[in-house]
Design an enzyme around this catalytic site. Structure first.
Site, PDB file in Angstrom:
ATOM      1  N   CYS A 132       0.948  -1.106   0.011  1.00  0.00           N
ATOM      2  CA  CYS A 132      -0.063  -0.094   0.259  1.00  0.00           C
ATOM      3  C   CYS A 132       0.780   1.377  -0.053  1.00  0.00           C
ATOM      4  O   CYS A 132       1.628   1.835   0.964  1.00  0.00           O
ATOM      5  CB  CYS A 132      -0.751   0.071   1.327  1.00  0.00           C
ATOM      6  N   CYS A 135      -0.509   4.107   2.261  1.00  0.00           N
ATOM      7  CA  CYS A 135      -0.345   3.927   3.944  1.00  0.00           C
ATOM      8  C   CYS A 135       1.185   4.047   4.054  1.00  0.00           C
ATOM      9  O   CYS A 135       1.569   4.804   5.249  1.00  0.00           O
ATOM     10  CB  CYS A 135      -0.538   2.328   4.248  1.00  0.00           C
ATOM     11  N   ASP A 136       2.112   3.589   3.311  1.00  0.00           N
ATOM     12  CA  ASP A 136       3.528   3.669   3.776  1.00  0.00           C
ATOM     13  C   ASP A 136       4.533   4.452   3.088  1.00  0.00           C
ATOM     14  O   ASP A 136       5.662   4.462   3.193  1.00  0.00           O
ATOM     15  CB  ASP A 136       4.050   2.061   3.644  1.00  0.00           C
TER      16      ASP A 136
END
Ligand code: NAP
Length: 304
Positions: A132, A135-136
């Site tokens: 992701c 997200c990261d």
């Protein structure tokens, strides 16, 4: 036992659209979702092909689907579905919070990311291996990262990662991307993106944190190393359907088989969106599936 006319399993684009259509048709329904509403678009940076809106963040689009369903009085419940038992008069949905009887079920559980299956991948998830970018991505500010895959997700998320990373190498097993032309052109024009063709990942390397990857050139067999701090794996998806325990017919890859009305091999059980056998997995096709599955479920309920 709790009973509804329709139980929708999954609260992504397909499930929420099914809920909107089902509710507007007057059905008594509940949506069961194991995490948050929105499904895969929740972790999509930007959606640029939802008709009528040139560009919208994935989470904003997910929220608008949810708000629309809520405005109609849809019951949305966090529950983990463990299985279903098909029946003659009604089907039973087994959840971690008890059983629910339903005349019809729509399975809209989507798909999850396929793993590479190489050495180091599982051990280093959360320590540099990610599925992701939204997200990261920010964890890799001014660092070099690799994206694995050649589809739309890989190519588009690689562009997103250039906001943070100093260099993004897209490692693809062939010498041309599968993604659409617009996405490819945008990626290849980006100075921070480098394509590494004809290469597969032999291993993801590092002690406790990703330090690099070992690549194998599929044409020459030559091994090389690429020092990176992050590895984003975008090599396609697999259906989220293990809870079905083989009760519905599947096609190759495990996708649920459906007819043109989205009925599965069990009467009264329908499948919509990425989880089913479909030639195109997009937000718009998932939403279209949700609408069709809801109307098919409605027809089934009023005629049985
Ligand atoms: P995808 O289109 O199935 O692409 C998967 C990519 O991973 C392919 O390039 C494939 O290589 C590669 N691959 C598969 N297994 C591999 C392995 N074991 N090792 C190395 N590489 C491997 O998957 P996706 O990009 O996640 O997209 C899924 C669906 O969502 C698609 O229908 C896509 O069009 C859609 N999508 C659309 C948008 C958009 O329209 N904006 C954005 C994201 C996703 P090969 O090419 O050699 O098979």
């Amino acid at each position: 036992m709790e009973t509804h006319e329709l139980v929708i399993i999954g609260g992504g684009a397909a499930g929420l659209t099914a809920a909107i259509y089902g509710k507007r048709a007057g059905l008594d329904l509940v949506v069961l979702e194991k995490t948050s509403h929105g499904g895969q678009i929740l972790i999509t940076n930007e959606v640029e092909n939802w008709p009528g809106i040139k560009a919208i963040s994935g989470p904003d689009l997910a929220q608008s689907f949810y708000d629309h369903a809520m405005s109609l009085g849809v019951e949305f419940r966090n529950a983990l579905v463990r299985g279903i038992t098909p029946g003659e008069k009604h089907h039973t949905v087994h959840t971690d919070a008890g059983d629910i009887a339903a005349k019809a079920i729509i399975v809209a559980t989507g798909a999850t990311f396929r793993r590479l299956g190489c050495k180091g991948e599982n051990d280093l998830i959360g320590a540099g291996v990610s599925f992701c970018a939204v997200c990261d991505g920010a964890f890799f500010t001014d660092e070099e990262v690799a994206v694995i895959g050649g589809g739309n997700t890989a190519v588009e998320e690689a562009c997103y990662l250039t906001r943070f990373a100093s260099k993004v190498s897209i490692v693809h097993r062939r010498d041309e991307f599968r993604a659409d032309r617009m996405a490819i052109d945008r990626a290849l024009k980006n100075e921070k993106i480098v394509a590494v063709w004809d290469s597969v990942v032999e291993s993801i390397d590092g002690e406790g944190l990703v330090e690099g990857i070992t690549l194998k050139n599929v044409k020459t067999g030559e091994l090389s190393t690429l020092p990176v701090a992050g590895v984003f794996v975008f090599v396609g998806t697999v259906p989220t359907a293990t809870f079905l325990n083989g009760q519905l017919d599947r096609v190759d890859g495990g996708w649920i088989a459906t007819d043109e009305r989205l009925q599965t091999s069990v009467p009264g059980i329908f499948a919509a969106g990425d989880v089913r056998n479909t030639p195109l997995r997009q937000v718009v096709t998932a939403a279209g599936d949700g609408a069709l599955a809801a109307m098919s479920a409605y027809h089934f309920i009023v005629t049985h």
